[in-house]
Write a protein that holds these residues in place. Structure first.
Motif, PDB file in Angstrom:
ATOM      1  N   ILE A 189       0.851  -1.205   0.000  1.00 13.88           N
ATOM      2  CA  ILE A 189       0.000   0.000   0.000  1.00 13.88           C
ATOM      3  C   ILE A 189       0.883   1.250   0.000  1.00 13.88           C
ATOM      4  O   ILE A 189       0.650   2.196  -0.757  1.00 13.88           O
ATOM      5  N   ALA A 190       1.942   1.230   0.832  1.00 14.23           N
ATOM      6  CA  ALA A 190       2.863   2.376   0.872  1.00 14.23           C
ATOM      7  C   ALA A 190       3.527   2.565  -0.489  1.00 14.23           C
ATOM      8  O   ALA A 190       3.701   3.700  -0.955  1.00 14.23           O
ATOM      9  N   ASP A 191       3.886   1.462  -1.156  1.00 15.93           N
ATOM     10  CA  ASP A 191       4.487   1.551  -2.502  1.00 15.93           C
ATOM     11  C   ASP A 191       3.511   2.199  -3.479  1.00 15.93           C
ATOM     12  O   ASP A 191       3.906   3.040  -4.290  1.00 15.93           O
ATOM     13  N   ASP A 192       2.252   1.814  -3.385  1.00  5.80           N
ATOM     14  CA  ASP A 192       1.234   2.381  -4.285  1.00  5.80           C
ATOM     15  C   ASP A 192       1.001   3.862  -3.987  1.00  5.80           C
ATOM     16  O   ASP A 192       0.753   4.654  -4.897  1.00  5.80           O
ATOM     17  N   VAL A 193       1.068   4.238  -2.695  1.00  7.85           N
ATOM     18  CA  VAL A 193       0.926   5.653  -2.325  1.00  7.85           C
ATOM     19  C   VAL A 193       2.097   6.449  -2.893  1.00  7.85           C
ATOM     20  O   VAL A 193       1.916   7.509  -3.500  1.00  7.85           O
ATOM     21  N   LEU A 194       3.321   5.923  -2.718  1.00  9.99           N
ATOM     22  CA  LEU A 194       4.509   6.629  -3.213  1.00  9.99           C
ATOM     23  C   LEU A 194       4.463   6.773  -4.739  1.00  9.99           C
ATOM     24  O   LEU A 194       4.948   7.771  -5.281  1.00  9.99           O
ATOM     25  N   ASP A 195       3.864   5.806  -5.423  1.00  5.07           N
ATOM     26  CA  ASP A 195       3.737   5.905  -6.881  1.00  5.07           C
ATOM     27  C   ASP A 195       2.912   7.141  -7.271  1.00  5.07           C
ATOM     28  O   ASP A 195       3.110   7.716  -8.337  1.00  5.07           O
ATOM     29  N   VAL A 196       2.008   7.543  -6.379  1.00 10.81           N
ATOM     30  CA  VAL A 196       1.174   8.727  -6.647  1.00 10.81           C
ATOM     31  C   VAL A 196       1.863  10.009  -6.185  1.00 10.81           C
ATOM     32  O   VAL A 196       1.770  11.041  -6.849  1.00 10.81           O
ATOM     33  N   THR A 197       2.580   9.932  -5.046  1.00 11.55           N
ATOM     34  CA  THR A 197       3.008  11.168  -4.389  1.00 11.55           C
ATOM     35  C   THR A 197       4.475  11.523  -4.589  1.00 11.55           C
ATOM     36  O   THR A 197       4.871  12.649  -4.310  1.00 11.55           O
ATOM     37  N   SER A 198       5.303  10.576  -5.057  1.00  3.09           N
ATOM     38  CA  SER A 198       6.755  10.811  -5.015  1.00  3.09           C
ATOM     39  C   SER A 198       7.306  11.341  -6.338  1.00  3.09           C
ATOM     40  O   SER A 198       6.589  11.506  -7.325  1.00  3.09           O
ATOM     41  N   THR A 199       8.603  11.592  -6.336  1.00  2.81           N
ATOM     42  CA  THR A 199       9.312  12.062  -7.527  1.00  2.81           C
ATOM     43  C   THR A 199      10.307  10.977  -7.960  1.00  2.81           C
ATOM     44  O   THR A 199      10.706  10.138  -7.145  1.00  2.81           O
ATOM     45  N   PRO A 200      10.730  10.990  -9.231  1.00  3.42           N
ATOM     46  CA  PRO A 200      11.715   9.993  -9.687  1.00  3.42           C
ATOM     47  C   PRO A 200      12.993  10.045  -8.856  1.00  3.42           C
ATOM     48  O   PRO A 200      13.575   8.997  -8.552  1.00  3.42           O
ATOM     49  N   GLU A 201      13.422  11.255  -8.479  1.00  2.56           N
ATOM     50  CA  GLU A 201      14.671  11.412  -7.724  1.00  2.56           C
ATOM     51  C   GLU A 201      14.562  10.703  -6.380  1.00  2.56           C
ATOM     52  O   GLU A 201      15.478  10.008  -5.943  1.00  2.56           O
ATOM     53  N   GLU A 202      13.423  10.919  -5.700  1.00  2.00           N
ATOM     54  CA  GLU A 202      13.245  10.330  -4.381  1.00  2.00           C
ATOM     55  C   GLU A 202      13.014   8.830  -4.479  1.00  2.00           C
ATOM     56  O   GLU A 202      13.542   8.049  -3.699  1.00  2.00           O
ATOM     57  N   LEU A 203      12.196   8.454  -5.462  1.00  2.00           N
ATOM     58  CA  LEU A 203      11.697   7.078  -5.540  1.00  2.00           C
ATOM     59  C   LEU A 203      12.695   6.136  -6.233  1.00  2.00           C
ATOM     60  O   LEU A 203      12.739   4.947  -5.935  1.00  2.00           O
ATOM     61  N   GLY A 204      13.484   6.667  -7.154  1.00  2.00           N
ATOM     62  CA  GLY A 204      14.359   5.804  -7.960  1.00  2.00           C
ATOM     63  C   GLY A 204      13.585   4.969  -8.964  1.00  2.00           C
ATOM     64  O   GLY A 204      14.115   4.029  -9.565  1.00  2.00           O
ATOM     65  N   LYS A 205      12.292   5.280  -9.136  1.00  2.00           N
ATOM     66  CA  LYS A 205      11.436   4.631 -10.129  1.00  2.00           C
ATOM     67  C   LYS A 205      10.600   5.744 -10.770  1.00  2.00           C
ATOM     68  O   LYS A 205      10.608   6.872 -10.282  1.00  2.00           O
ATOM     69  N   THR A 206       9.879   5.430 -11.830  1.00  2.14           N
ATOM     70  CA  THR A 206       9.033   6.439 -12.463  1.00  2.14           C
ATOM     71  C   THR A 206       7.689   6.488 -11.759  1.00  2.14           C
ATOM     72  O   THR A 206       6.943   5.514 -11.824  1.00  2.14           O
ATOM     73  N   ILE A 223      -5.989   8.350  -1.396  1.00  2.00           N
ATOM     74  CA  ILE A 223      -4.677   8.420  -0.744  1.00  2.00           C
ATOM     75  C   ILE A 223      -4.785   8.413   0.780  1.00  2.00           C
ATOM     76  O   ILE A 223      -4.029   7.709   1.465  1.00  2.00           O
ATOM     77  N   ASP A 224      -5.714   9.182   1.321  1.00  2.00           N
ATOM     78  CA  ASP A 224      -5.788   9.311   2.780  1.00  2.00           C
ATOM     79  C   ASP A 224      -6.158   7.975   3.423  1.00  2.00           C
ATOM     80  O   ASP A 224      -5.552   7.554   4.407  1.00  2.00           O
ATOM     81  N   ARG A 225      -7.149   7.320   2.852  1.00  2.00           N
ATOM     82  CA  ARG A 225      -7.572   6.018   3.384  1.00  2.00           C
ATOM     83  C   ARG A 225      -6.456   4.972   3.198  1.00  2.00           C
ATOM     84  O   ARG A 225      -6.235   4.130   4.075  1.00  2.00           O
ATOM     85  N   ALA A 226      -5.740   5.065   2.084  1.00  2.00           N
ATOM     86  CA  ALA A 226      -4.635   4.129   1.854  1.00  2.00           C
ATOM     87  C   ALA A 226      -3.559   4.306   2.921  1.00  2.00           C
ATOM     88  O   ALA A 226      -3.081   3.325   3.504  1.00  2.00           O
ATOM     89  N   ARG A 227      -3.188   5.557   3.184  1.00  2.00           N
ATOM     90  CA  ARG A 227      -2.179   5.826   4.218  1.00  2.00           C
ATOM     91  C   ARG A 227      -2.643   5.322   5.581  1.00  2.00           C
ATOM     92  O   ARG A 227      -1.871   4.716   6.332  1.00  2.00           O
ATOM     93  N   GLU A 228      -3.930   5.565   5.868  1.00  2.00           N
ATOM     94  CA  GLU A 228      -4.486   5.154   7.160  1.00  2.00           C
ATOM     95  C   GLU A 228      -4.485   3.629   7.286  1.00  2.00           C
ATOM     96  O   GLU A 228      -4.115   3.073   8.320  1.00  2.00           O
TER      97      GLU A 228
END
Ligand code: IPE
Ligand code: IPE
Ligand code: MG
Ligand code: MG
Ligand code: MG
Length: 292
Positions: free
Chosen positions: A217-234, A252-257
């Motif tokens: 779930i955290a990986d899926d959240v980061l796919d929405v919220t992160s940057t390539p530099e931070e994530l090392g993925k697209t 997103i909020d429910r996923a994080r929760e």
């Protein structure tokens, strides 16, 4: 457990250094007739993964009363399996990703055939390496990689693309493509400590499964919220591919929760181990606090 005094960053860095040394000893040399294959394997393994699963193997062994050093072959095996799954996950026929661990994915740095074969090589080498920890550990990791687990989960993930999935279906995908290997990492480490399946092994496996769900779930959240530099993925690939994810279905909020709830539930299971579970408690928090 005193969270203030446990230095998770230093702990994970120490685990990573030890695991990388052990992997280096076990991966084939970059010379000789198989040089190209070895280079592709080493390229992906040493591209800069977090080594989260090997840390779980070693810390579950320690928490269950064993010597973590004895679980190192299982830790290496899990990381080889995981890296193989990433190489194949990135192939054009699957997620078609160009960036992995902050570098061009294996098929971009080499070519598709080499990436397929590097994955095959790491899968086989993982199972050979796991045998150093005994039959039950090898069986655990072989099953976790197999059709009812990781590979089956990847199949479900592909079949769910561009379809209206339910949260139950997303849970089943996460259970297999991600949580099975993370639960098996915990089980393998605990088995090295306990020798046979007992309550400690079962509790740590359950901890791993909850953590595995939180991790995806955290990986899926980061796919929405992160940057390539931070994530090392697209980032943004899940939406582009029409993947069935927790953020897509629940927001997103429910996923994080939900991820936090799963981590709390996992940490609660550690009560049985007292202070010895301090690293595993910190590693669990890392799953939802990480930024890559
Ligand atoms: C990525 O795993 C694949 C998932 C199951 C979400 P990691 O986030 O552990 O990737 P690395 O090993 O740090 O690159
Ligand atoms: C990972 O799922 C599952 C694997 C077994 C590799 P993803 O496809 O979301 O992983 P990333 O985001 O590419 O690392
Ligand atoms: Mg995928
Ligand atoms: Mg992917
Ligand atoms: Mg992802």
């Amino acid at each position: 457990v005193n969270r203030a005094t446990f230095d998770l960053k230093a702990h994970l860095a120490g685990r990573r250094a030890a695991v990388d040394r052990a992997l280096d000893e076990r991966l084939p040399p970059e010379s000789g007739e198989f040089a190209r294959l070895a280079r592709a394997c080493r390229y992906s393994v040493f591209a800069g993964g977090k080594r989260f699963r090997p840390a779980l193997v070693l810390d579950c062994c320690g928490t269950a009363g064993g010597d973590p050093a004895k679980a190192m072959p299982a830790a290496c095996a899990v990381e080889m399996l995981h890296t193989y799954s990433l190489i194949h996950d990135d192939l054009p026929a699957m997620d078609d990703d160009d960036l992995r661990r902050g570098k061009p994915s294996c098929h971009r740095a080499f070519d598709e055939a080499t990436a397929i074969l590097a994955g095959d090589a790491l899968l086989a080498l993982a199972l050979e390496t796991a045998c150093e920890c005994g039959l039950e550990v090898a069986r655990t990791l072989a099953r976790a990689a197999g059709p009812g687990c990781l590979v089956g989960g990847q199949m479900l993930d592909m079949l769910a693309e561009r379809k209206a999935a339910t949260l139950e279906e997303v849970d089943a995908i996460h259970d297999h493509k991600t949580a099975d290997l993370i639960a098996a990492s915990c089980r393998a480490g605990a088995l090295v400590a306990c020798g046979t399946e007992d309550d400690a092994v079962r509790t740590l496996e359950h901890y791993g499964r909850l953590l595995g769900h939180a991790f995806q779930i955290a990986d899926d959240v980061l796919d929405v919220t992160s940057t390539p530099e931070e994530l090392g993925k697209t980032p943004g690939k899940d939406a582009a591919k029409g993947k069935a994810t927790y953020p897509a279905l629940a927001g997103i909020d429910r996923a994080r929760e939900k991820a936090r709830e799963l981590v709390d539930e996992a940490v609660a299971l550690l009560g049985a181990f007292g202070g010895k579970a301090e690293p595993l408690e910190a590693v669990a928090r890392f799953v939802v606090e990480r930024e890559s």
